[in-house]
Design a protein around this motif. Sequence first.
Motif, PDB file in Angstrom:
ATOM      1  N   ASP A   6       0.807  -1.229   0.000  1.00  0.00           N
ATOM      2  CA  ASP A   6       0.000   0.000   0.000  1.00  0.00           C
ATOM      3  C   ASP A   6       0.841   1.280   0.000  1.00  0.00           C
ATOM      4  OD1 ASP A   6      -2.122  -1.740   0.170  1.00  0.00           O
ATOM      5  OD2 ASP A   6      -2.266  -1.601   2.362  1.00  0.00           O
ATOM      6  N   GLU A   7       2.167   1.143   0.097  1.00  0.00           N
ATOM      7  CA  GLU A   7       3.041   2.314   0.167  1.00  0.00           C
ATOM      8  C   GLU A   7       4.170   2.161  -0.856  1.00  0.00           C
ATOM      9  OE1 GLU A   7       2.271   4.818   2.113  1.00  0.00           O
ATOM     10  OE2 GLU A   7       0.636   3.786   3.158  1.00  0.00           O
ATOM     11  N   PRO A   8       3.873   2.269  -2.147  1.00  0.00           N
ATOM     12  CA  PRO A   8       4.890   2.031  -3.187  1.00  0.00           C
ATOM     13  C   PRO A   8       6.084   2.975  -3.103  1.00  0.00           C
ATOM     14  CG  PRO A   8       2.896   2.999  -4.121  1.00  0.00           C
ATOM     15  CD  PRO A   8       2.554   2.597  -2.728  1.00  0.00           C
ATOM     16  N   PHE A   9       5.887   4.162  -2.542  1.00  0.00           N
ATOM     17  CA  PHE A   9       6.990   5.122  -2.398  1.00  0.00           C
ATOM     18  C   PHE A   9       8.127   4.535  -1.566  1.00  0.00           C
ATOM     19  CE2 PHE A   9       8.933   8.708  -0.003  1.00  0.00           C
ATOM     20  CZ  PHE A   9       9.464   9.414  -1.070  1.00  0.00           C
ATOM     21  N   TYR A  10       7.769   3.651  -0.607  1.00  0.00           N
ATOM     22  CA  TYR A  10       8.760   3.102   0.310  1.00  0.00           C
ATOM     23  C   TYR A  10       9.186   1.676  -0.036  1.00  0.00           C
ATOM     24  CZ  TYR A  10       7.421   7.022   3.276  1.00  0.00           C
ATOM     25  OH  TYR A  10       7.182   8.270   3.768  1.00  0.00           O
ATOM     26  N   ASP A  11       8.573   1.062  -1.017  1.00  0.00           N
ATOM     27  CA  ASP A  11       8.865  -0.347  -1.311  1.00  0.00           C
ATOM     28  C   ASP A  11      10.178  -0.470  -2.079  1.00  0.00           C
ATOM     29  OD1 ASP A  11       8.904  -2.991  -2.476  1.00  0.00           O
ATOM     30  OD2 ASP A  11       6.812  -3.141  -1.830  1.00  0.00           O
ATOM     31  N   GLU A  12      11.157  -1.140  -1.453  1.00  0.00           N
ATOM     32  CA  GLU A  12      12.475  -1.294  -2.053  1.00  0.00           C
ATOM     33  C   GLU A  12      12.815  -2.758  -2.340  1.00  0.00           C
ATOM     34  OE1 GLU A  12      14.955   2.463  -0.321  1.00  0.00           O
ATOM     35  OE2 GLU A  12      14.793   0.756   1.027  1.00  0.00           O
ATOM     36  N   THR A  13      11.795  -3.608  -2.398  1.00  0.00           N
ATOM     37  CA  THR A  13      12.063  -5.032  -2.565  1.00  0.00           C
ATOM     38  C   THR A  13      12.680  -5.359  -3.928  1.00  0.00           C
ATOM     39  OG1 THR A  13       9.748  -5.339  -3.255  1.00  0.00           O
ATOM     40  CG2 THR A  13      10.286  -5.778  -0.956  1.00  0.00           C
ATOM     41  N   ASN A  66      -1.020  -2.284   4.760  1.00  0.00           N
ATOM     42  CA  ASN A  66      -1.226  -1.474   5.956  1.00  0.00           C
ATOM     43  C   ASN A  66      -2.029  -2.231   7.000  1.00  0.00           C
ATOM     44  OD1 ASN A  66       0.206   0.609   4.846  1.00  0.00           O
ATOM     45  ND2 ASN A  66      -1.595   1.775   4.167  1.00  0.00           N
ATOM     46  N   THR A  67      -2.913  -3.104   6.542  1.00  0.00           N
ATOM     47  CA  THR A  67      -3.686  -3.934   7.466  1.00  0.00           C
ATOM     48  C   THR A  67      -2.769  -4.887   8.227  1.00  0.00           C
ATOM     49  OG1 THR A  67      -5.616  -3.823   6.030  1.00  0.00           O
ATOM     50  CG2 THR A  67      -5.572  -5.599   7.665  1.00  0.00           C
ATOM     51  N   ASP A  68      -1.778  -5.460   7.529  1.00  0.00           N
ATOM     52  CA  ASP A  68      -0.803  -6.330   8.193  1.00  0.00           C
ATOM     53  C   ASP A  68      -0.070  -5.578   9.301  1.00  0.00           C
ATOM     54  OD1 ASP A  68      -1.319  -8.558   6.560  1.00  0.00           O
ATOM     55  OD2 ASP A  68       0.057  -7.827   5.029  1.00  0.00           O
ATOM     56  N   TYR A 125      -1.082  -2.889  10.915  1.00  0.00           N
ATOM     57  CA  TYR A 125      -1.997  -2.540  11.997  1.00  0.00           C
ATOM     58  C   TYR A 125      -2.361  -3.759  12.850  1.00  0.00           C
ATOM     59  CZ  TYR A 125      -5.941  -0.521  14.493  1.00  0.00           C
ATOM     60  OH  TYR A 125      -6.772  -0.087  15.483  1.00  0.00           O
ATOM     61  N   THR A 126      -2.441  -4.918  12.217  1.00  0.00           N
ATOM     62  CA  THR A 126      -2.825  -6.135  12.935  1.00  0.00           C
ATOM     63  C   THR A 126      -1.867  -6.448  14.078  1.00  0.00           C
ATOM     64  OG1 THR A 126      -3.867  -7.067  10.966  1.00  0.00           O
ATOM     65  CG2 THR A 126      -3.205  -8.620  12.674  1.00  0.00           C
ATOM     66  N   HIS A 127      -0.597  -6.072  13.923  1.00  0.00           N
ATOM     67  CA  HIS A 127       0.404  -6.400  14.935  1.00  0.00           C
ATOM     68  C   HIS A 127       0.582  -5.297  15.970  1.00  0.00           C
ATOM     69  CE1 HIS A 127       1.447  -9.263  11.743  1.00  0.00           C
ATOM     70  NE2 HIS A 127       1.964  -9.993  12.696  1.00  0.00           N
ATOM     71  N   LEU A 128      -0.171  -4.227  15.822  1.00  0.00           N
ATOM     72  CA  LEU A 128       0.033  -3.063  16.669  1.00  0.00           C
ATOM     73  C   LEU A 128      -0.149  -3.385  18.149  1.00  0.00           C
ATOM     74  CD1 LEU A 128       0.665  -0.070  16.612  1.00  0.00           C
ATOM     75  CD2 LEU A 128      -1.765   0.399  16.378  1.00  0.00           C
ATOM     76  N   HIS A 156      15.012   5.796   0.840  1.00  0.00           N
ATOM     77  CA  HIS A 156      13.695   6.217   1.279  1.00  0.00           C
ATOM     78  C   HIS A 156      13.417   5.888   2.734  1.00  0.00           C
ATOM     79  CE1 HIS A 156      11.947   6.268  -3.081  1.00  0.00           C
ATOM     80  NE2 HIS A 156      12.574   7.372  -2.756  1.00  0.00           N
ATOM     81  N   GLY A 157      14.030   4.825   3.265  1.00  0.00           N
ATOM     82  CA  GLY A 157      13.641   4.401   4.601  1.00  0.00           C
ATOM     83  C   GLY A 157      12.212   3.897   4.563  1.00  0.00           C
ATOM     84  N   PHE A 158      11.505   4.057   5.691  1.00  0.00           N
ATOM     85  CA  PHE A 158      10.100   3.660   5.702  1.00  0.00           C
ATOM     86  C   PHE A 158       9.357   4.423   6.775  1.00  0.00           C
ATOM     87  CE2 PHE A 158       6.610   0.885   7.213  1.00  0.00           C
ATOM     88  CZ  PHE A 158       5.836   0.968   6.068  1.00  0.00           C
ATOM     89  N   GLU A 159       8.201   4.935   6.423  1.00  0.00           N
ATOM     90  CA  GLU A 159       7.319   5.602   7.372  1.00  0.00           C
ATOM     91  C   GLU A 159       6.038   4.786   7.498  1.00  0.00           C
ATOM     92  OE1 GLU A 159       7.538   8.322   9.253  1.00  0.00           O
ATOM     93  OE2 GLU A 159       9.532   8.969   8.621  1.00  0.00           O
ATOM     94  N   VAL A 160       5.729   4.371   8.708  1.00  0.00           N
ATOM     95  CA  VAL A 160       4.459   3.687   8.950  1.00  0.00           C
ATOM     96  C   VAL A 160       3.320   4.676   8.686  1.00  0.00           C
ATOM     97  CG1 VAL A 160       3.056   2.608  10.749  1.00  0.00           C
ATOM     98  CG2 VAL A 160       5.511   2.140  10.626  1.00  0.00           C
ATOM     99  N   PRO A 161       2.219   4.246   8.065  1.00  0.00           N
ATOM    100  CA  PRO A 161       1.117   5.164   7.725  1.00  0.00           C
ATOM    101  C   PRO A 161       0.323   5.602   8.948  1.00  0.00           C
ATOM    102  CG  PRO A 161       0.495   2.925   7.175  1.00  0.00           C
ATOM    103  CD  PRO A 161       1.944   2.867   7.592  1.00  0.00           C
ATOM    104  N   LEU A 162       0.995   6.272   9.870  1.00  0.00           N
ATOM    105  CA  LEU A 162       0.370   6.645  11.138  1.00  0.00           C
ATOM    106  C   LEU A 162      -0.832   7.561  10.938  1.00  0.00           C
ATOM    107  CD1 LEU A 162       3.551   7.299  13.315  1.00  0.00           C
ATOM    108  CD2 LEU A 162       2.046   5.306  13.385  1.00  0.00           C
ATOM    109  N   MET A 163      -0.665   8.581  10.090  1.00  0.00           N
ATOM    110  CA  MET A 163      -1.746   9.551   9.944  1.00  0.00           C
ATOM    111  C   MET A 163      -3.023   8.891   9.441  1.00  0.00           C
ATOM    112  SD  MET A 163      -2.356  12.702  10.626  1.00  0.00           S
ATOM    113  CE  MET A 163      -0.765  13.516  10.660  1.00  0.00           C
ATOM    114  N   LYS A 164      -2.899   7.925   8.549  1.00  0.00           N
ATOM    115  CA  LYS A 164      -4.080   7.204   8.068  1.00  0.00           C
ATOM    116  C   LYS A 164      -4.748   6.444   9.205  1.00  0.00           C
ATOM    117  CE  LYS A 164      -2.239   6.585   3.378  1.00  0.00           C
ATOM    118  NZ  LYS A 164      -1.771   5.595   2.373  1.00  0.00           N
ATOM    119  N   TRP A 165      -3.940   5.843  10.057  1.00  0.00           N
ATOM    120  CA  TRP A 165      -4.491   5.111  11.208  1.00  0.00           C
ATOM    121  C   TRP A 165      -5.188   6.050  12.180  1.00  0.00           C
ATOM    122  CZ3 TRP A 165       0.230   1.540  12.690  1.00  0.00           C
ATOM    123  CH2 TRP A 165       0.408   0.585  11.686  1.00  0.00           C
TER     124      TRP A 165
END
Length: 637
Positions: free
Chosen positions: A293-300, A321-323, A325-328, A558-567
């Motif tokens: 859900d966050e292609p800007f950060y996907d470096e795979t 993003n659901t994955d 959040y599920t572990h939060l 890019h690193g990675f930012e968790v989508p906190l604001m969306k949550w």
Amino acid sequence: MCGIAGIVAFNMVGQLHMINLSRATLALSKRGPDYQGLFTHERVGLGHRRLSIIDVSASAHQPMEDESERYTVVFNGEIFNFQEIRERLIAEGQVFRTQSDTEVLLYSYIRHGEKCLEWFNGFFAFAIYDKQENELFIARDRMGIKPLLYVHDEDKFMFASEMKALKGFGFDKSLDKASILQYLQLTYIPAPFTVFKAVKKLMPGHYVRIKNKEVKFSRYYTIPYDKKAPLQASYEAKQKLLVDTLEGAVQRRLVADVPLGSFLSGGIDSSVITGLAARHVDKMHTFSVGYRDEPFYDETRYAELVAKKFRTEHTVFKLSNTDLYTHLHDILDYIDEPFADSSAIPVYILSQRTRQQVTVALSGDGADELFAGYNKHAALFRASQPSMMNSLLSLGGRFIPDSGSRGGAFSNALRQAKRYANGLQKSPKERYRLWASFTPVAEAVQWLSPQFFGAEDAHEEAYRWYALTREISEDSTINDYLYTDCQLVLPNDMLTKVDLMSMANSLEVRVPFLDKEVVALAFSLEESDKITKGIKKRIVQDAFREMLPAELYKRPKHGFEVPLMKWFQNELRSVILDDLLNDDFIEAQGIFQAQAIRKLKKQLFSSQPGDIQALVWSLIVFQWWWKKHMGDSVSEG
């Protein structure tokens, strides 16, 4: 890798806490799921939870006694050069009963005392009890890779790998107000302090002796940094030295009697570690996470290129993003003092899924702090260089609009430009303090209730982490900033995050960049070896350029930012409004400024929330922690 706990009682009152030794040790079961061992002698108790890595036999269980039964050790960590030390001790006449590094550590101390710490290349927190002298010796590794917390009062000295074990013993839960202020600034609490007044963290590179009622702390290691005497060699020779030194560090960390793999993000650091390990391990297992859900950060894609080049057995975990959040809930429940680095969430999931295939993973952590890999370092370097752009930004920074998002290239650049312009107006020391913080100290104070953190608390102690910036001056180079990062950010944020999230999943993570030889080399290099205009981590990039896929050098980090604001605005909205930041709860709790929290919630759920997600996340983590660990009590501390 394990969990340790222990107690030395000074009197009968302290001895009452010894009955909780088993409960305290059991609290560390995720750190060591394979075995629990306990030892008691008079007024001393030691506990150990084992994650079997080297010599998995029962003969290597802990607590481990020497042959005479005078000495007993509990040990969390690994000594990677233990075979070399073992041979040295055998030459001195020592006979060993196991193949473990624990026994080598024990006899190293028995024969050479605290001087043995100079030999150890690894990460560790351990305690050794001497029955004859009635003395306990405790030490923590040089860089603070492994944690060690303690409580010291007139009745006892207690220690453990995590706060939850100390809670098993029981201690006074009065809050440390200055630590809460620092948490709001930094999103973590720097050692030696914790959220509780009674609990402290043993500093990296320190040991402590407890004999009778005397408790003496000593420092055995300081990062070898002589800014007036850099390494005298050509840049090409330095590159070769880095390759050889780091390969030695990686090779040492391949010793294990269980399956071993490597994290592979697709960045330079983890790719270097993977490439060096692949020289010595056939079909190395590698693991990375991607973000659907966050292609800007996907470096795979880059990770897969590296895996293909080095022919590793590669596994990609594609997360939504659901994955995340599920572990939060599981993550917040495991944290036992406030810690709000949101990147802990993907680290937790990566560790959990990696553990399904291996027990040990190599990581590229530490390279950024040693070799100048963060945007902060590039900004500090640019700010020290006179330029027309710096002059214009310093004067016109207030006209740069605030950005409400980190999730896109333009908005992220706008946010960074604003922060950069603000820093240009400050001295180097104040600039570093600003850029090392998420919330400026003056603003952080305003979030706290005057009744909780009043004028009488606004003294020097409230700014105590500033002492860690003492190396920074008007003529500082990037090495001064990196040295400061290694005292502040590295042990208290980055290494804490990796240790907590990996140990929550019974996974050992090894960090070759923090090998003592690599650290010594890194701080012998000059600023120009590490950073120039437009190039961060210069020597790391250049030294391994021929080894790595060219594509890794053609894209930004890019690193990675968790989508906190969306949550916040969706899944967590009701939790924020009706529970954790509920007006009635805030008023009753008495820690935060109720009016300020109301304004924050209004801003958060407006059409222009601004860049407040780090602060909101810090508050959510704190409140979750409070409800789990403090209940309805309000501390007078």
